[in-house]
Motif scaffolding. Structure first.
Motif, PDB file in Angstrom:
ATOM      1  N   HIS A 160       7.971  16.901  -6.069  1.00  0.00           N
ATOM      2  CA  HIS A 160       9.307  17.072  -5.499  1.00  0.00           C
ATOM      3  C   HIS A 160       9.138  17.345  -4.009  1.00  0.00           C
ATOM      4  N   LEU A 161       9.083  16.274  -3.231  1.00  0.00           N
ATOM      5  CA  LEU A 161       8.838  16.390  -1.805  1.00  0.00           C
ATOM      6  C   LEU A 161       9.958  15.718  -1.019  1.00  0.00           C
ATOM      7  N   SER A 162      10.184  16.230   0.181  1.00  0.00           N
ATOM      8  CA  SER A 162      11.152  15.603   1.083  1.00  0.00           C
ATOM      9  C   SER A 162      10.532  14.337   1.672  1.00  0.00           C
ATOM     10  N   PRO A 163      11.353  13.431   2.226  1.00  0.00           N
ATOM     11  CA  PRO A 163      10.800  12.219   2.858  1.00  0.00           C
ATOM     12  C   PRO A 163       9.764  12.525   3.934  1.00  0.00           C
ATOM     13  N   SER A 164       9.998  13.564   4.734  1.00  0.00           N
ATOM     14  CA  SER A 164       9.029  13.896   5.782  1.00  0.00           C
ATOM     15  C   SER A 164       7.730  14.427   5.186  1.00  0.00           C
ATOM     16  N   GLU A 165       7.838  15.196   4.105  1.00  0.00           N
ATOM     17  CA  GLU A 165       6.635  15.707   3.443  1.00  0.00           C
ATOM     18  C   GLU A 165       5.830  14.565   2.831  1.00  0.00           C
ATOM     19  N   VAL A 176       0.835  -1.208   0.000  1.00  0.00           N
ATOM     20  CA  VAL A 176       0.000   0.000   0.000  1.00  0.00           C
ATOM     21  C   VAL A 176       0.867   1.254   0.000  1.00  0.00           C
ATOM     22  N   GLU A 177       1.865   1.298   0.874  1.00  0.00           N
ATOM     23  CA  GLU A 177       2.737   2.473   0.928  1.00  0.00           C
ATOM     24  C   GLU A 177       3.463   2.671  -0.393  1.00  0.00           C
ATOM     25  N   GLY A 178       3.913   1.590  -1.007  1.00  0.00           N
ATOM     26  CA  GLY A 178       4.612   1.691  -2.287  1.00  0.00           C
ATOM     27  C   GLY A 178       3.743   2.281  -3.367  1.00  0.00           C
ATOM     28  N   ASN A 179       2.467   1.922  -3.398  1.00  0.00           N
ATOM     29  CA  ASN A 179       1.554   2.497  -4.381  1.00  0.00           C
ATOM     30  C   ASN A 179       1.412   3.998  -4.205  1.00  0.00           C
ATOM     31  N   LEU A 180       1.335   4.445  -2.945  1.00  0.00           N
ATOM     32  CA  LEU A 180       1.192   5.876  -2.693  1.00  0.00           C
ATOM     33  C   LEU A 180       2.493   6.629  -2.975  1.00  0.00           C
ATOM     34  N   ARG A 181       3.611   6.056  -2.556  1.00  0.00           N
ATOM     35  CA  ARG A 181       4.913   6.694  -2.787  1.00  0.00           C
ATOM     36  C   ARG A 181       5.213   6.814  -4.279  1.00  0.00           C
ATOM     37  N   TRP A 182       4.867   5.768  -5.028  1.00  0.00           N
ATOM     38  CA  TRP A 182       5.149   5.788  -6.473  1.00  0.00           C
ATOM     39  C   TRP A 182       4.514   7.002  -7.119  1.00  0.00           C
ATOM     40  N   ALA A 183       3.256   7.258  -6.789  1.00  0.00           N
ATOM     41  CA  ALA A 183       2.550   8.391  -7.397  1.00  0.00           C
ATOM     42  C   ALA A 183       3.253   9.708  -7.090  1.00  0.00           C
ATOM     43  N   MET A 184       3.700   9.874  -5.847  1.00  0.00           N
ATOM     44  CA  MET A 184       4.344  11.132  -5.471  1.00  0.00           C
ATOM     45  C   MET A 184       5.746  11.255  -6.042  1.00  0.00           C
ATOM     46  N   GLU A 185       6.507  10.184  -5.997  1.00  0.00           N
ATOM     47  CA  GLU A 185       7.887  10.234  -6.481  1.00  0.00           C
ATOM     48  C   GLU A 185       7.945  10.481  -7.986  1.00  0.00           C
ATOM     49  N   GLU A 186       6.921  10.019  -8.706  1.00  0.00           N
ATOM     50  CA  GLU A 186       6.867  10.233 -10.150  1.00  0.00           C
ATOM     51  C   GLU A 186       6.433  11.644 -10.523  1.00  0.00           C
ATOM     52  N   ASN A 187       5.708  12.319  -9.618  1.00  0.00           N
ATOM     53  CA  ASN A 187       5.066  13.573 -10.005  1.00  0.00           C
ATOM     54  C   ASN A 187       5.409  14.784  -9.142  1.00  0.00           C
ATOM     55  N   ASP A 211       3.976  12.866   5.666  1.00  0.00           N
ATOM     56  CA  ASP A 211       2.842  13.684   6.109  1.00  0.00           C
ATOM     57  C   ASP A 211       1.684  13.585   5.127  1.00  0.00           C
ATOM     58  N   LYS A 212       2.001  13.603   3.840  1.00  0.00           N
ATOM     59  CA  LYS A 212       0.959  13.522   2.817  1.00  0.00           C
ATOM     60  C   LYS A 212       0.264  12.170   2.851  1.00  0.00           C
ATOM     61  N   ILE A 213       1.037  11.103   3.030  1.00  0.00           N
ATOM     62  CA  ILE A 213       0.459   9.760   3.118  1.00  0.00           C
ATOM     63  C   ILE A 213      -0.506   9.675   4.303  1.00  0.00           C
ATOM     64  N   ALA A 214      -0.072  10.180   5.455  1.00  0.00           N
ATOM     65  CA  ALA A 214      -0.931  10.142   6.641  1.00  0.00           C
ATOM     66  C   ALA A 214      -2.212  10.941   6.419  1.00  0.00           C
ATOM     67  N   GLU A 215      -2.089  12.074   5.745  1.00  0.00           N
ATOM     68  CA  GLU A 215      -3.243  12.937   5.497  1.00  0.00           C
ATOM     69  C   GLU A 215      -4.276  12.244   4.608  1.00  0.00           C
ATOM     70  N   VAL A 216      -3.818  11.659   3.500  1.00  0.00           N
ATOM     71  CA  VAL A 216      -4.791  11.065   2.569  1.00  0.00           C
ATOM     72  C   VAL A 216      -5.386   9.779   3.128  1.00  0.00           C
ATOM     73  N   LEU A 248      -1.825  13.536  -5.174  1.00  0.00           N
ATOM     74  CA  LEU A 248      -1.393  14.535  -6.155  1.00  0.00           C
ATOM     75  C   LEU A 248      -2.285  15.776  -6.154  1.00  0.00           C
ATOM     76  N   GLU A 249      -3.288  15.796  -5.267  1.00  0.00           N
ATOM     77  CA  GLU A 249      -4.186  16.937  -5.101  1.00  0.00           C
ATOM     78  C   GLU A 249      -4.825  17.391  -6.410  1.00  0.00           C
ATOM     79  N   PRO A 250      -5.485  16.479  -7.131  1.00  0.00           N
ATOM     80  CA  PRO A 250      -6.126  16.874  -8.383  1.00  0.00           C
ATOM     81  C   PRO A 250      -7.340  17.764  -8.143  1.00  0.00           C
TER      82      PRO A 250
END
Length: 250
Positions: free
Chosen positions: A119-124, A106-117, A127-132, A166-168
């Motif tokens: 530019h966030l730090s690991p902590s950001e 599950v985490e990999g699916n969420l990280r993939w979307a962010m890492e591809e699109n 935080d985004k994963i926890a929020e969504v 990705l906040e569409p």
């Protein structure tokens, strides 16, 4: 303001045999447009073109689809769609089968979307994963779950979380309640309405489930044999002879 304008749109996979014919629709900012119609009528084809997942490469197009009044996505080259971040950052999509990567947890699916699109730090990212996950009612303990172990409703929520990181501004839902039991379908409906109310996300939902449509629709349209045969409110749909025939399985 309409975030999506479909203008006299036709799609051909075979010459002289349009899948969609002269479709014109508007999805207003912060509202939910529901498109109904039987399987194979072209609902998913329309969503794929709005999302920029399909274009003239798969067959000729007439008319256009405009996002935010400025991007004619149907005729944009792939490179420009990627550069503008239209696919994912402007338009997100929840696929009928969820389309999660089964080789990632599950985490990999969420990280993939962010890492591809993004530019966030690991902590950001954390935080985004926890929020969504909170938004879609999933516990953080799910992060290491193999997606093959998730129920149908859990897969839908994880797929929705992947779109939300990705906040569409626009979310497309292809048959979001198909294959779900009534309580789980009700949970997904509540999520769709919550996102409209809290984030003012503009939504387009395809479904053949009129109960679902009645719970979420600000406006409705019906596609029959590739063309729009009805547009209006849910109450007007209930009073329309062609929609009633569809509901009764005729």
């Amino acid at each position: 303001m309409a975030l999506i304008e479909v203008k006299n749109f036709s799609k051909y996979y075979e010459e002289d045999k349009p899948v969609l014919k002269d479709i014109s629709l508007r999805a207003e900012r912060g509202k939910t447009l529901v498109i109904i119609g039987k399987s194979g009528c072209g609902k998913s084809t329309l969503l794929r073109h709005i999302a920029g997942l399909e274009g003239v490469q798969s067959g000729p197009i007439e008319g256009e689809i405009v996002l935010e009044g400025r991007w004619k996505i149907t005729h944009m080259p792939e490179r420009e769609i990627v550069e503008q971040g239209l696919r994912g950052r402007v338009v997100g999509m929840l696929f009928q089968n969820s389309a999660l990567f089964d080789f990632l947890d599950v985490e990999g699916n969420l990280r993939w979307a962010m890492e591809e699109n993004l530019h966030l730090s690991p902590s950001e990212i954390q935080d985004k994963i926890a929020e969504v996950l909170e938004t879609v009612d999933i516990d953080l303990r799910f992060l290491k779950r193999d997606v093959s172990t998730l129920s149908g409703g859990e897969k839908k929520r994880v797929a929705l979380a992947r779109a939300l990181v990705l906040e569409p501004k626009i979310l497309l839902y292809d048959e979001p309640t198909t294959g779900l039991d009534p309580p789980t379908a009700a949970e997904i409906i509540r999520l769709i309405n919550r996102l409209r109310q809290r984030r003012r996300i503009t939504s387009v939902v395809t479904t053949h489930d009129m109960w679902c449509a009645g719970k979420i629709a600000d406006s409705m349209a019906m596609i029959y044999q590739g063309s729009i045969c009805f547009q209006g409110t849910y109450q007007e749909a209930l009073e329309n002879a062609q929609v009633r025939s569809f509901m009764e399985g005729k």
